[in-house]
Design a protein around this motif. Structure first.
Motif, PDB file in Angstrom:
ATOM      1  N   ILE A  85       0.868  -1.185   0.000  1.00 37.28           N
ATOM      2  CA  ILE A  85       0.000   0.000   0.000  1.00 37.28           C
ATOM      3  C   ILE A  85       0.905   1.235   0.000  1.00 37.28           C
ATOM      4  O   ILE A  85       1.722   1.401   0.913  1.00 37.28           O
ATOM      5  CB  ILE A  85      -0.899   0.015   1.238  1.00 37.28           C
ATOM      6  N   PRO A  86       0.817   2.100  -0.998  1.00 38.58           N
ATOM      7  CA  PRO A  86       1.690   3.277  -1.035  1.00 38.58           C
ATOM      8  C   PRO A  86       1.468   4.187   0.173  1.00 38.58           C
ATOM      9  O   PRO A  86       0.326   4.398   0.607  1.00 38.58           O
ATOM     10  CB  PRO A  86       1.285   3.979  -2.333  1.00 38.58           C
ATOM     11  N   ILE A  87       2.545   4.712   0.691  1.00 34.95           N
ATOM     12  CA  ILE A  87       2.440   5.655   1.810  1.00 34.95           C
ATOM     13  C   ILE A  87       1.687   6.915   1.384  1.00 34.95           C
ATOM     14  O   ILE A  87       1.057   7.589   2.201  1.00 34.95           O
ATOM     15  CB  ILE A  87       3.849   6.006   2.336  1.00 34.95           C
ATOM     16  N   SER A  88       1.699   7.187   0.079  1.00 33.39           N
ATOM     17  CA  SER A  88       1.001   8.380  -0.413  1.00 33.39           C
ATOM     18  C   SER A  88      -0.492   8.334  -0.113  1.00 33.39           C
ATOM     19  O   SER A  88      -1.157   9.379  -0.122  1.00 33.39           O
ATOM     20  CB  SER A  88       1.210   8.522  -1.932  1.00 33.39           C
ATOM     21  N   PHE A  89      -1.040   7.143   0.168  1.00 34.76           N
ATOM     22  CA  PHE A  89      -2.467   7.052   0.484  1.00 34.76           C
ATOM     23  C   PHE A  89      -2.804   7.833   1.757  1.00 34.76           C
ATOM     24  O   PHE A  89      -3.968   8.134   2.000  1.00 34.76           O
ATOM     25  CB  PHE A  89      -2.875   5.589   0.639  1.00 34.76           C
ATOM     26  N   ALA A  90      -1.787   8.157   2.544  1.00 35.12           N
ATOM     27  CA  ALA A  90      -2.024   8.957   3.746  1.00 35.12           C
ATOM     28  C   ALA A  90      -2.425  10.384   3.405  1.00 35.12           C
ATOM     29  O   ALA A  90      -2.852  11.135   4.294  1.00 35.12           O
ATOM     30  CB  ALA A  90      -0.773   8.958   4.624  1.00 35.12           C
ATOM     31  N   ASN A  91      -2.299  10.769   2.110  1.00 30.88           N
ATOM     32  CA  ASN A  91      -2.701  12.113   1.690  1.00 30.88           C
ATOM     33  C   ASN A  91      -4.184  12.210   1.364  1.00 30.88           C
ATOM     34  O   ASN A  91      -4.688  13.305   1.105  1.00 30.88           O
ATOM     35  CB  ASN A  91      -1.902  12.526   0.439  1.00 30.88           C
ATOM     36  N   LEU A  92      -4.899  11.085   1.347  1.00 27.68           N
ATOM     37  CA  LEU A  92      -6.291  11.075   0.893  1.00 27.68           C
ATOM     38  C   LEU A  92      -7.212  11.551   2.011  1.00 27.68           C
ATOM     39  O   LEU A  92      -7.969  10.772   2.603  1.00 27.68           O
ATOM     40  CB  LEU A  92      -6.671   9.671   0.413  1.00 27.68           C
ATOM     41  N   ASN A  93      -7.176  12.829   2.257  1.00 28.80           N
ATOM     42  CA  ASN A  93      -7.861  13.385   3.426  1.00 28.80           C
ATOM     43  C   ASN A  93      -9.384  13.347   3.331  1.00 28.80           C
ATOM     44  O   ASN A  93     -10.070  13.501   4.345  1.00 28.80           O
ATOM     45  CB  ASN A  93      -7.403  14.837   3.651  1.00 28.80           C
ATOM     46  N   LYS A  94      -9.919  13.152   2.132  1.00 29.49           N
ATOM     47  CA  LYS A  94     -11.372  13.099   1.992  1.00 29.49           C
ATOM     48  C   LYS A  94     -11.897  11.676   1.802  1.00 29.49           C
ATOM     49  O   LYS A  94     -13.093  11.479   1.683  1.00 29.49           O
ATOM     50  CB  LYS A  94     -11.818  13.973   0.808  1.00 29.49           C
ATOM     51  N   THR A  95     -10.994  10.711   1.772  1.00 27.27           N
ATOM     52  CA  THR A  95     -11.417   9.331   1.513  1.00 27.27           C
ATOM     53  C   THR A  95     -12.063   8.727   2.750  1.00 27.27           C
ATOM     54  O   THR A  95     -11.504   8.783   3.845  1.00 27.27           O
ATOM     55  CB  THR A  95     -10.219   8.471   1.076  1.00 27.27           C
ATOM     56  N   ARG A  96     -13.235   8.129   2.540  1.00 27.34           N
ATOM     57  CA  ARG A  96     -13.957   7.475   3.633  1.00 27.34           C
ATOM     58  C   ARG A  96     -13.971   5.953   3.482  1.00 27.34           C
ATOM     59  O   ARG A  96     -14.134   5.251   4.466  1.00 27.34           O
ATOM     60  CB  ARG A  96     -15.397   7.993   3.681  1.00 27.34           C
ATOM     61  N   HIS A  97     -13.799   5.474   2.260  1.00 31.75           N
ATOM     62  CA  HIS A  97     -13.952   4.031   2.020  1.00 31.75           C
ATOM     63  C   HIS A  97     -12.703   3.470   1.344  1.00 31.75           C
ATOM     64  O   HIS A  97     -12.371   3.859   0.224  1.00 31.75           O
ATOM     65  CB  HIS A  97     -15.166   3.758   1.127  1.00 31.75           C
ATOM     66  N   PHE A  98     -12.025   2.556   2.011  1.00 31.90           N
ATOM     67  CA  PHE A  98     -10.971   1.748   1.405  1.00 31.90           C
ATOM     68  C   PHE A  98     -11.499   0.317   1.316  1.00 31.90           C
ATOM     69  O   PHE A  98     -11.575  -0.387   2.320  1.00 31.90           O
ATOM     70  CB  PHE A  98      -9.705   1.746   2.272  1.00 31.90           C
ATOM     71  N   HIS A  99     -11.877  -0.138   0.106  1.00 33.44           N
ATOM     72  CA  HIS A  99     -12.319  -1.512  -0.101  1.00 33.44           C
ATOM     73  C   HIS A  99     -11.282  -2.171  -1.011  1.00 33.44           C
ATOM     74  O   HIS A  99     -11.358  -2.049  -2.233  1.00 33.44           O
ATOM     75  CB  HIS A  99     -13.693  -1.552  -0.753  1.00 33.44           C
ATOM     76  N   MET A 100     -10.333  -2.860  -0.411  1.00 36.74           N
ATOM     77  CA  MET A 100      -9.245  -3.470  -1.172  1.00 36.74           C
ATOM     78  C   MET A 100      -9.101  -4.950  -0.830  1.00 36.74           C
ATOM     79  O   MET A 100      -8.045  -5.538  -1.006  1.00 36.74           O
ATOM     80  CB  MET A 100      -7.940  -2.713  -0.897  1.00 36.74           C
ATOM     81  N   ASN A 101     -10.178  -5.555  -0.340  1.00 37.75           N
ATOM     82  CA  ASN A 101     -10.128  -6.952   0.065  1.00 37.75           C
ATOM     83  C   ASN A 101     -10.072  -7.885  -1.150  1.00 37.75           C
ATOM     84  O   ASN A 101     -10.327  -7.493  -2.279  1.00 37.75           O
ATOM     85  CB  ASN A 101     -11.359  -7.295   0.933  1.00 37.75           C
ATOM     86  N   ASN A 102      -9.707  -9.152  -0.893  1.00 37.29           N
ATOM     87  CA  ASN A 102      -9.650 -10.189  -1.924  1.00 37.29           C
ATOM     88  C   ASN A 102      -8.712  -9.813  -3.067  1.00 37.29           C
ATOM     89  O   ASN A 102      -9.075  -9.804  -4.232  1.00 37.29           O
ATOM     90  CB  ASN A 102     -11.056 -10.488  -2.455  1.00 37.29           C
ATOM     91  N   ASN A 103      -7.472  -9.494  -2.705  1.00 35.91           N
ATOM     92  CA  ASN A 103      -6.396  -9.261  -3.655  1.00 35.91           C
ATOM     93  C   ASN A 103      -5.163 -10.013  -3.162  1.00 35.91           C
ATOM     94  O   ASN A 103      -5.287 -10.970  -2.393  1.00 35.91           O
ATOM     95  CB  ASN A 103      -6.117  -7.761  -3.786  1.00 35.91           C
ATOM     96  N   SER A 104      -4.000  -9.586  -3.588  1.00 32.33           N
ATOM     97  CA  SER A 104      -2.741 -10.170  -3.106  1.00 32.33           C
ATOM     98  C   SER A 104      -1.825  -9.070  -2.591  1.00 32.33           C
ATOM     99  O   SER A 104      -0.602  -9.140  -2.736  1.00 32.33           O
ATOM    100  CB  SER A 104      -2.058 -10.952  -4.236  1.00 32.33           C
ATOM    101  N   ILE A 105      -2.409  -8.047  -1.990  1.00 29.88           N
ATOM    102  CA  ILE A 105      -1.636  -6.921  -1.463  1.00 29.88           C
ATOM    103  C   ILE A 105      -0.785  -7.417  -0.297  1.00 29.88           C
ATOM    104  O   ILE A 105      -1.267  -8.160   0.568  1.00 29.88           O
ATOM    105  CB  ILE A 105      -2.565  -5.787  -1.031  1.00 29.88           C
ATOM    106  N   SER A 106       0.456  -7.009  -0.264  1.00 28.43           N
ATOM    107  CA  SER A 106       1.395  -7.546   0.723  1.00 28.43           C
ATOM    108  C   SER A 106       2.082  -6.419   1.489  1.00 28.43           C
ATOM    109  O   SER A 106       1.851  -5.235   1.239  1.00 28.43           O
ATOM    110  CB  SER A 106       2.440  -8.427   0.024  1.00 28.43           C
ATOM    111  N   GLY A 107       2.939  -6.834   2.429  1.00 25.42           N
ATOM    112  CA  GLY A 107       3.742  -5.864   3.166  1.00 25.42           C
ATOM    113  C   GLY A 107       3.025  -5.281   4.365  1.00 25.42           C
ATOM    114  O   GLY A 107       1.938  -5.693   4.752  1.00 25.42           O
ATOM    115  N   GLN A 108       3.666  -4.293   4.948  1.00 25.03           N
ATOM    116  CA  GLN A 108       3.188  -3.635   6.155  1.00 25.03           C
ATOM    117  C   GLN A 108       2.099  -2.611   5.833  1.00 25.03           C
ATOM    118  O   GLN A 108       2.182  -1.884   4.849  1.00 25.03           O
ATOM    119  CB  GLN A 108       4.365  -2.926   6.829  1.00 25.03           C
ATOM    120  N   ILE A 109       1.060  -2.558   6.666  1.00 26.07           N
ATOM    121  CA  ILE A 109       0.078  -1.480   6.552  1.00 26.07           C
ATOM    122  C   ILE A 109       0.754  -0.191   7.013  1.00 26.07           C
ATOM    123  O   ILE A 109       1.252  -0.107   8.143  1.00 26.07           O
ATOM    124  CB  ILE A 109      -1.145  -1.756   7.431  1.00 26.07           C
TER     125      ILE A 109
END
Length: 961
Positions: free
Chosen positions: A178-202
Motif C-alpha cells: 500500500i503506497p504511503i502516499s495514500f495517507a494524503n487522501l484526506n477526503k477518503t472514507r472508504h478503502f475496499h481493497m479486500n480479496n487481492n494479493s496486497i502484501s507488506g506492512q500497513i
C-alpha cells in the motif's frame, strides 16, 4: 462519420500524394474547428483529464495525426478488455459522448469544463494493470474497479487524488504494498481493497486520515504488525483484516480507544497474545478474532449492549466463561469453540431469554474443558447451545447440548408479501401485485450486497433495514419488498429487492414509475447517495433490472443534452469530416472491405459447420423447445451464471439435460465452443457425455446425458433426505478421481479441468459419479520444438472460490496439481458435509486445525452413520495432502486413485452392512459373490460382469447403485 477523429487518418498507407494533401488540410481544419467549438462550449471535459488535443502536424505521413496521450486513454491502454466494454473510449469527448463507466459533473469552480468525478469499471472482466494516469483525474470522487482481474501494484499517484471519497479495487489480483502516499487522501472514507494479493506492512501513516470509516483489506497477503496508531482514526467504524499474516504480533492495547468502532474482524491473522479490553469501545457490535493463537482469558469487562456477534473460536484461550456474557441483550452468536476454557457454564447465558419469532441465539462452545452447567438445562425457544467435545457431555441427559451440529438455518431466506389472497396471474407480464394490495404495477428489481454487516442474523433487523433503505431513497415503506436474502462468503449478505410505484388506497395510482423517478433511484444506488449505516455497513450494487415498461428510460438516459457551443462544434466538425471523407473515401472503403473479409472469415471459423463432430448431434432450436415444452419452468432443474438447465425428452424418448446460455451470460461463446471441442471426443464412465448442441436463432445450448441424482453437493446438504453412507462417499470419490485421471493422462491431448467442485460432480441413477462442466478447461502444455514439456499453462485465474489452488491463484500457473487441490476440497466436503467456505471459515484450514489437534472425528459428518475409523483417517489424510499449499507436496492424480482403491479394500469384512451377498444380472449372466468378498460387503454397489473373467483375474467393474 460522426465518430471520425484525427486518429482515423493514421495507418492508411503512403498512397496518392494529392489525397494526403487534402487530408492534411482538412484534418487541420477539423482539429481547429473542434478546439474552437470547445472554447465556446463549457460542457466538454477538462483537457488534462481526457479530451483529445490537436498537435502540430508534421510533413511525415506517419506523424500526421499524433495526439496527446491523455489520462483516460492511458488508463484504457493499460487494460485488457476482452469483452470490449470500453470500445467507445475513442469517440468524441468523454463526458458528452457517454464513455462507458465515465461520469462527469460541473464543479463549484465553474471553470467552464466538465470534470470526471466517477469511474465505474466494476465487474467487466478487465485485466491488465492500474495506470499511474489515474492520478491525473484530480476531481475524482468515486473509483470503482472491483470484480475484475487486474494485477500489478497500486500506483503511488492514486494518493494524490484530493477529492477521492471511495476507492474500491476488491476482488482483483492486485499485488505489492500500500503506497504511503495514500495517507494524503484526506477526503477518503472508504478503502475496499479486500480479496487481492496486497502484501507488506500497513503504513502507520494511514492513521492520519480524518474521514476514513471503512477499512476492508481482508483476504490479502499483508504482514508486519497492526499499527497501534489506528486508534487515532477519529471516524473509523469497520476494521476488517481477516485472512492476512501478522505472524507473532499482538492486537495493540490502543485499539480499546477506538471510540466509534462498530466492527473488529481479525480472523485468521496469526495473531497471538491477550485480547485487549474491548469493553471500552462504547458501540462495538461485532467481534471476530477467531482462528488465531490468542491466549489469556475471555474479555472480562462489560461489553457494549450493541454486541450481536462474538467469535473467539480456534484460539488457545483459558479460564472460565465470564458472567457478563449473560447481559448482552442483542447477542445472536457466541462462538468460543476449540479453546482450553474450563469450569462451569452459567445457565444465565440462556435463561430468561425471550426471543420473538425472528430472533435467534446460537452458542458454540465445543471442544473445551467445560465440566458442568450451573442452572437450568432447559433451552428457550430459538436458543441453540453446542457443547460436544467437553467433559460435560459425559452426562447422557444433555442430548440437546451434545448432539451433532446441524447446518445454520440462517443461510438464506425467501420472503413472501401479503398478496396471497389476490387472483392468480391477473397481472400482465412484467407487472405483479404490489406488497400491500391486489394492484398490478411494474417493479424495479435491485440486487445489492452488504459487504460487512455488523450482525450474524439478518431477520431481526429486516424491518430496520426496510426503514433505513426507504428513507434513504425517499420512498414509502409499502413500496419496498425484500424478496430474498442469502449469506455469501465473507460473510457478506446478498439482498434482492423490488421497488414499486407509490400506492394510495382509493386514489389514482400509477402502474409504473416515471422516467425521472427511475433515473433518480438508479443514480442513488449507483452513486452511494444513500446515507451510510454503521449497522448494515457498506453495500455494493450488483444489479438494477429494468423490465419492459422501463426499457425506454435506459435509451433516453443515454442521450446527452447539448448546448449551442457543442452543436456548433458538431456542425463544424461534420463539415470538415465530410470534406475529408471525400478525399480518403477510397482508402476507407478498401480498409473496410479488408476488415469485413477478415470478420467473415473469422465467423466462418466459428460456425456450426466447423464444429460438427461425429457422434455429437446438431439440434435445431425447434427440437430443443419441443423437448422442454417450450422451456417450461417445470422442466427447469438447475441454474448457473451461464443460464438455466432443463430436463428434456428428445423425439426418440431419450432423457437429456439441456444447458441453455442466457444472453450476456458468463458462459460466452468461448466457453460454449470449448465445451463442445473438449468434451465431444472424451468417453469415460466417469465423465458426463455430450449428446449434442444447438447453435441457432441467437441461442447456444449444450445437450448432455441426464443425471437423475443431481449434484454431489445436493446429497451433502443438510436438507438431503437420505444422507450418503461412508462406502458410497468413498466410491463417489473414486469415480471422480478416475474421471479426472483420464483427463490428465488418457485424453489426447491431456486436459486440465480448472473448475472441479461438488456441484460439477453429477450422480446418475446408480450413483455413479461423473465429472461435468468443461467450459473453463484448458489443454495441457505440449512439447516445444526442442521436445521440452512445460510444467504448466500460464492463464488468467478462473474457477470457484474455496476450490482454487493457492499457488495457481498467486502465480497464474495452471498444472495438473491444480485439479488435485480442487478434488482434495471435494474429498473434505465428502467427509465433513461442510461447504468449502461458510461464514468466513475455510474448510481446508478448519480440517487442518482439527487434524493437528487430534480431534479429526469432531469434524466428520455425523449424518453418514457408522464408519471404519481407520479408513476415514486415511481418506482424510489423503484429502489434506491433496490440499497442500505447495504444488510438489501434493500427490498426482494417479496416486490419488491408487490410494482410494487401497482404502476401499481396507473396508472391514465385519461391517454390519455385509450380511447380504451382492447379486447382479448383466448380459444374461447372474453372478453372486459371497459375503466375504470386498464387493459383497457393500450393499450400495452393483457389479457389471460383461467382459470380465473372475477366473482369469479380469476384475468386474464395481459401481455405486
Amino acid at each position: 462519420m460522426a465518430d471520425l477523429s484525427c486518429s482515423d487518418f493514421c495507418g492508411l498507407g503512403m498512397h496518392q500524394s494529392r489525397v494526403w494533401t487534402y487530408a492534411f488540410v482538412f484534418a487541420t481544419f477539423l482539429c481547429w474547428s473542434s478546439l474552437r467549438a470547445g472554447a465556446q462550449n463549457p460542457n466538454i471535459t477538462n483537457p488534462a483529464e481526457g479530451v483529445w488535443l490537436p498537435y502540430v502536424l508534421t510533413r511525415k505521413v506517419y506523424q500526421l495525426c499524433k495526439i496527446a496521450v491523455t489520462a483516460l486513454r492511458a488508463i484504457k491502454s493499460s487494460l485488457v478488455d476482452p469483452n470490449k466494454n470500453l470500445s467507445n473510449w475513442n469517440r468524441g469527448d468523454p463526458c458528452t459522448a457517454n464513455w462507458t463507466g465515465v461520469f462527469c459533473y460541473n464543479t463549484t469552480l465553474d471553470d467552464g469544463y466538465l470534470h470526471v468525478q466517477q469511474l465505474r469499471l466494476l465487474n467487466m472482466n478487465l485485466s491488465g494493470s492500474l495506470s499511474p494516469e489515474l492520478g491525473r483525474l484530480s476531481y475524482m470522487k468515486i473509483l470503482l474497479l472491483n470484480g475484475n482481474q487486474l494485477s500489478g501494484s497500486l500506483p503511488e499517484k492514486l494518493g494524490y487524488l484530493p477529492n477521492l471519497d471511495r476507492l474500491q479495487i476488491d476482488e482483483n489480483q492486485i499485488s505489492g504494498s500500500i503506497p504511503i502516499s495514500f495517507a494524503n487522501l484526506n477526503k477518503t472514507r472508504h478503502f475496499h481493497m479486500n480479496n487481492n494479493s496486497i502484501s507488506g506492512q500497513i503504513p502507520p501513516e494511514l492513521s492520519r486520515l480524518p474521514r476514513l470509516i471503512h477499512f476492508l483489506l481482508d483476504n490479502n497477503n499483508l504482514s508486519g504488525y497492526l499499527p497501534p496508531q489506528f486508534s487515532e482514526l477519529p471516524s473509523l467504524l469497520i476494521l476488517q483484516l481477516d485472512n492476512n499474516n501478522f505472524e507473532g504480533t499482538t492486537i495493540p492495547d490502543s485499539y480499546s480507544d477506538m471510540s466509534k468502532l462498530l466492527k473488529l474482524s481479525l480472523r485468521n491473522c496469526s495473531l497471538q497474545g491477550p485480547i485487549p479490553d474491548l469493553s471500552r469501545i462504547p458501540n462495538l457490535a461485532y467481534i471476530d478474532l477467531s482462528s488465531n493463537r490468542l491466549n489469556g482469558s475471555l474479555p472480562q469487562g462489560t461489553l457494549s449492549d450493541n454486541i450481536t456477534t462474538i467469535n473467539l473460536s480456534n484460539n488457545t484461550l483459558t479460564g472460565t466463561i465470564p458472567g457478563n456474557f449473560s447481559d448482552l441483550p442483542n447477542l445472536q452468536r457466541l462462538s468460543i469453540a476449540n479453546n482450553s476454557l474450563n469450569g462451569s457454564i452459567p445457565a444465565t447465558l440462556w435463561e430468561n431469554r425471550k426471543l420473538n419469532g425472528t430472533e435467534r441465539l446460537i452458542m458454540e462452545m465445543q471442544n473445551n474443558n467445560l465440566t458442568n452447567i450451573t442452572g437450568s438445562t432447559v433451552l428457550p425457544q430459538n436458543v441453540t447451545v453446542w457443547l460436544r467435545g467437553n467433559p460435560v457431555c459425559s452426562n447422557g441427559n444433555l442430548v440437546n447440548f451434545c448432539g451433532t451440529e446441524s447446518d445454520d438455518e440462517n443461510d438464506s431466506h425467501i420472503s413472501t408479501n401479503s398478496t396471497a389472497n389476490c387472483p392468480n396471474q391477473a397481472c400482465p407480464p412484467a407487472y405483479e401485485y404490489i406488497p400491500v394490495a391486489c394492484f398490478c404495477a411494474a417493479p424495479l428489481i435491485v440486487d445489492i450486497r452488504l459487504k460487512s454487516p455488523a450482525f450474524t442474523d439478518f431477520r431481526p433487523y429486516e424491518s430496520t433495514f426496510e426503514q433505513y433503505l426507504t428513507s434513504g431513497i425517499k420512498l414509502d415503506l409499502d413500496q419496498l419488498d425484500i424478496t430474498s436474502f442469502v449469506w455469501e462468503n465473507g460473510p457478506r449478505l446478498r439482498i434482492s429487492l423490488k421497488l414499486f410505484p407509490v400506492y394510495v388506497d382509493n386514489a389514482n395510482n400509477s402502474h409504473t414509475f416515471n422516467g425521472t423517478e427511475v433515473k433518480r433511484i438508479m443514480n442513488m444506488f449507483a452513486s452511494w447517495a444513500i446515507p451510510d449505516s454503521g449497522l448494515f455497513g457498506p453495500y455494493e450494487l450488483l444489479d438494477f433490472i429494468l423490465l419492459d415498461p422501463y426499457k425506454d428510460v435506459v435509451a433516453s438516459s443515454s442521450k446527452s443534452g447539448l448546448g449551442k457551443g457543442a452543436l456548433a462544434g458538431i456542425i463544424l466538425g461534420t463539415i470538415a469530416g465530410a470534406v475529408t471523407l471525400s478525399a480518403i473515401v477510397s482508402l476507407l472503403i478498401l480498409r473496410k472491405h479488408l476488415k469485413d473479409r477478415h470478420a467473415i472469415s473469422r465467423r466462418r471459423r466459428t460456425t456450426k459447420s466447423s464444429i460438427k463432430i461425429e457422434g455429437v448431434k446438431d439440434f435445431t432450436f425447434r427440437e430443443m423447445a419441443a423437448a422442454t415444452d417450450n422451456f417450461n419452468s417445470s422442466a427447469q432443474v438447475g441454474q448457473g451464471g451461464y443460464g438455466n438447465v432443463y430436463k428434456g425428452i428428445l423425439a426418440d424418448g431419450t432423457i437429456v439435460a439441456i444447458k441453455r446460455a442466457q444472453e450476456g451470460s458468463l458462459q460466452g461463446e468461448k466457453e460454449f465452443l470449448t465445451e463442445i471441442e473438449l468434451l465431444s471426443p472424451l468417453h469415460h464412465r466417469n465423465l458426463v457425455s455430450l449428446v449434442g448442441y444447438c447453435d441457432e436463432e441467437g441461442e447456444q445450448m449444450l445437450v448432455y446425458e441426464f443425471m437423475s441424482n443431481g449434484t454431489l453437493r445436493d446429497h451433502l446438504s443438510a436438507r438431503s433426505k437420505e444422507p450418503l453412507g461412508f462406502a458410497m462417499r468413498l466410491r463417489i470419490a473414486q469415480g471422480s478421481a478416475k474421471g479426472i485421471l483420464y483427463l490428465h493422462t488418457e485424453a489426447n491431448p491431456p486436459i486440465f479441468h480448472r473448475d472441479i467442485k461438488a456441484t460439477n460432480i453429477l450422480l446418475d441413477s446408480k450413483f455413479i459419479a461423473k465429472v461435468a462442466d468443461f467450459g473453463l478447461s484448458r489443454l495441457a502444455p505440449v512439447p516445444d520444438f526442442e521436445g521440452t514439456l512445460p510444467a504448466h499453462v500460464s492463464t488468467v485465474v478462473k474457477g470457484t472460490p474455496g476450490y482454487l489452488d493457492p499457488e495457481y491463484f498467486l502465480t497464474h500457473k495452471l498444472t495438473d496439481k491444480s485439479d488435485v487441490y480442487s478434488l482434495g476440497v471435494v474429498f473434505l466436503e465428502l467427509l465433513t458435509g461442510m461447504q468449502p467456505i461458510s461464514h468466513g471459515k475455510n474448510i481446508v484450514r478448519e480440517v487442518n486445525i482439527a487434524f493437528q489437534s487430534g480431534m479429526i472425528f469432531s469434524v466428520i459428518d455425523g449424518r453418514m452413520g457408522s464408519y471404519p475409523s481407520e479408513c476415514v483417517e486415511k481418506f482424510l489424510s489423503l484429502a489434506l495432502r491433496c490440499c497442500k499449499e505447495e504444488t510438489d507436496a501434493r500427490p498426482s492424480m494417479a496416486e490419488v486413485v491408487r490410494e482410494l482403491e487401497n482404502i476401499w479394500f481396507m473396508m472391514p469384512e465385519s461391517d454390519s452392512r455385509t450380511s447380504e451377498s451382492v447379486t447382479s444380472t448383466s448380459g444374461g449372466k447372474v453372478v453372486t459373490l459371497p459375503p466375504s468378498s470386498n464387493a459383497a460387503r457393500h450393499p450400495y454397489v452393483s457389479i457389471d460382469v460383461s467382459g470380465s473373467d473372475l477366473v482369469s483375474g479380469v476384475v468386474p467393474t464395481i459401481t455405486p447403485r
